[in-house]
Motif scaffolding. Structure first.
Motif, short mmCIF file in Angstrom:
data_model
loop_
_atom_site.label_atom_id
_atom_site.label_comp_id
_atom_site.label_asym_id
_atom_site.label_seq_id
_atom_site.Cartn_x
_atom_site.Cartn_y
_atom_site.Cartn_z
N HIS A 136 0.82 -1.22 0.00
CA HIS A 136 0.00 0.00 0.00
C HIS A 136 0.85 1.26 0.00
O HIS A 136 0.41 2.31 -0.49
CB HIS A 136 -0.93 0.02 1.22
CG HIS A 136 -2.01 -1.01 1.17
ND1 HIS A 136 -1.76 -2.36 1.30
CD2 HIS A 136 -3.36 -0.89 1.02
CE1 HIS A 136 -2.90 -3.03 1.24
NE2 HIS A 136 -3.88 -2.17 1.07
N ILE A 137 2.08 1.16 0.54
CA ILE A 137 2.92 2.35 0.64
C ILE A 137 3.24 2.95 -0.73
O ILE A 137 2.99 4.14 -0.97
CB ILE A 137 4.21 2.03 1.44
CG1 ILE A 137 3.86 1.63 2.88
CG2 ILE A 137 5.15 3.23 1.43
CD1 ILE A 137 3.12 2.71 3.64
N PRO A 138 3.81 2.20 -1.68
CA PRO A 138 4.04 2.79 -3.01
C PRO A 138 2.74 3.14 -3.73
O PRO A 138 2.69 4.07 -4.55
CB PRO A 138 4.82 1.70 -3.76
CG PRO A 138 4.58 0.45 -3.01
CD PRO A 138 4.34 0.83 -1.59
N LEU A 139 1.67 2.40 -3.43
CA LEU A 139 0.38 2.69 -4.04
C LEU A 139 -0.13 4.07 -3.59
O LEU A 139 -0.53 4.90 -4.42
CB LEU A 139 -0.63 1.61 -3.64
CG LEU A 139 -1.89 1.46 -4.49
CD1 LEU A 139 -1.53 1.01 -5.88
CD2 LEU A 139 -2.84 0.47 -3.83
N VAL A 140 -0.09 4.31 -2.29
CA VAL A 140 -0.52 5.62 -1.77
C VAL A 140 0.43 6.71 -2.23
O VAL A 140 0.03 7.85 -2.48
CB VAL A 140 -0.62 5.56 -0.23
CG1 VAL A 140 -0.95 6.94 0.33
CG2 VAL A 140 -1.67 4.55 0.20
N GLU A 141 1.72 6.36 -2.36
CA GLU A 141 2.69 7.33 -2.85
C GLU A 141 2.32 7.81 -4.26
O GLU A 141 2.42 9.00 -4.57
CB GLU A 141 4.08 6.70 -2.86
CG GLU A 141 5.23 7.69 -2.92
CD GLU A 141 5.44 8.41 -1.61
OE1 GLU A 141 5.91 9.56 -1.66
OE2 GLU A 141 5.12 7.85 -0.54
N ALA A 142 1.88 6.88 -5.10
CA ALA A 142 1.45 7.25 -6.45
C ALA A 142 0.18 8.09 -6.41
O ALA A 142 0.02 9.04 -7.18
CB ALA A 142 1.21 5.98 -7.29
N GLN A 241 2.39 10.12 4.65
CA GLN A 241 1.60 10.28 3.44
C GLN A 241 0.25 10.97 3.73
O GLN A 241 -0.19 11.83 2.96
CB GLN A 241 1.36 8.92 2.79
CG GLN A 241 2.62 8.32 2.19
CD GLN A 241 2.41 6.88 1.75
OE1 GLN A 241 1.57 6.17 2.29
NE2 GLN A 241 3.18 6.45 0.76
N ALA A 242 -0.38 10.61 4.85
CA ALA A 242 -1.63 11.27 5.24
C ALA A 242 -1.38 12.75 5.51
O ALA A 242 -2.21 13.61 5.17
CB ALA A 242 -2.23 10.59 6.47
#
Length: 361
Positions: A136-142, A241-242
């Motif tokens: 989820h980390i790279p996904l949310v980063e995108a 990220q939030a």
């Protein structure tokens, strides 16, 4: 993904947005990702974002499986604030079982794929299959990068509108606003509202995801007495990220308010210009009124002599003395003039008075 984690961590990218088009997903996908039936209803398919999750634990209290389902919308506006724009409606389903994580990305267009690839290049070595939210980390980063592009595309439009307003205020010879300018302001305000709306939902979605990570961390701490370093890293990164999304939300709100300020400024400038025009018209009317008063005074000055000349020019008067007469004479039929003139004048005044009363009512 590449490396030793390739078999344990993977993305499935589907460019076609089957979720928003009410198309039925493959039963195998529904079963594999345990997609709840209520998420496939029309209400959720048309929503601008959501987050839901589920997890199971074994008898020893250890995490056995984790499923997440969430949706994100991003609007990309053209630089010139025209009607050209694009919607990115993305839905994600994740499955983590026995240190194997798979995420299905529905509606993953080329822009998202490129940003996701950049995120994997930066974070690929830190992804741990043992953590349910590693992918989820790279996904949310995108997603953060896409929202950043969305917010800044609106900001560039707002900035161009502000520059045009400043130029119009400095150069009085330029028109305040043309119809094309008002159309641009309308489109920019619409893009700013949509950007703020979707970004607000994205912030809530990521914060809900963050709360679930904290929940899993507390469960793990209760079980083993301490929080694993990998899970702590995921929680910290998710919190960062939030925070970035909340910062973007403030800029998006600023874009919306700046656009409303420009619209108010444009209307105030138009009202000021109209007031100046009305002042000029009032001054012209005052000059015309003075001229009309002058004409009225001159007319009143000449009206009595005109009336007298009309009376004495009638054939009822004779100014040519006959033989034996000592002066001019008046006809005995002069009463005919008064009998006709007085009633006709009264009728005319009565008609005028009736019309005035009718118009006034």
């Amino acid at each position: 993904m590449r490396g030793s984690n390739a078999q344990q961590l993977r993305y499935i990218l589907d460019e076609q947005d089957t979720f928003s088009t009410d198309a039925e997903p493959a039963p195998e996908l529904v079963q594999f990702f345990q997609i709840p039936s209520h998420l496939l209803t029309t209400v959720n398919r048309r929503s601008n974002g959501f987050f839901s999750c589920a997890e199971t634990f074994n008898q020893d209290g250890e995490l056995q499986s984790t499923y997440t389902w969430f949706r994100v919308l991003v609007k990309m506006a053209a630089r010139d604030a025209s009607s050209s724009y694009s919607w990115h409606e993305m839905t994600f389903c994740s499955r983590w079982v026995s240190s194997r994580c798979t995420i299905l990305c529905i509606g993953a267009y080329s822009l998202f794929r490129g940003l996701l690839q950049d995120g994997l290049v930066q974070l690929g070595t830190t992804l741990q299959p043992s953590e349910p939210y590693s992918l989820h980390i790279p996904l949310v980063e995108a997603i953060v990068a896409m929202q950043d592009l969305s917010v800044w595309s609106v900001r560039n439009i707002v900035r161009s509108v502000e520059k045009a307003s400043t130029l119009a205020a400095q150069d009085r010879s330029l028109p305040t606003r043309e119809s094309q300018g008002f159309l641009m302001m309308h489109e920019a305000a619409r893009h700013a509202i949509h950007s703020f709306e979707t970004l607000s939902v994205t912030v809530e979605t990521v914060e809900a995801m963050q709360r679930h990570v904290v929940h899993l961390a507390s469960k793990s701490k209760q079980k083993s007495g301490n929080e694993p370093d990998t899970l702590s890293q995921v929680r910290t990164h998710m919190a960062f990220q939030a925070s970035m999304l909340r910062n973007l939300l403030l800029r998006s709100q600023s874009n919306k308010e700046r656009m409303q300020n420009e619209i108010a400024l444009a209307y105030n400038m138009i009202a000021q210009r109209d007031s100046q025009v009305m002042t000029g018209l009032g001054e012209a009317a005052r000059r015309d009124s003075g001229a009309m008063r002058t004409i009225a005074v001159v007319t009143m000055a000449f009206l009595p002599p005109t009336f007298l000349s009309a009376i004495f020019s009638m054939s009822f008067f004779n100014y040519t003395p006959e033989h034996g007469s000592a002066g001019w004479s008046v006809s005995g039929k002069l009463w005919v003039y008064w009998v006709c003139a007085v009633p006709l004048t009264c009728i005319t005044l009565m008609i005028w008075y009736w019309r005035q009363r009718r118009v006034g009512s």
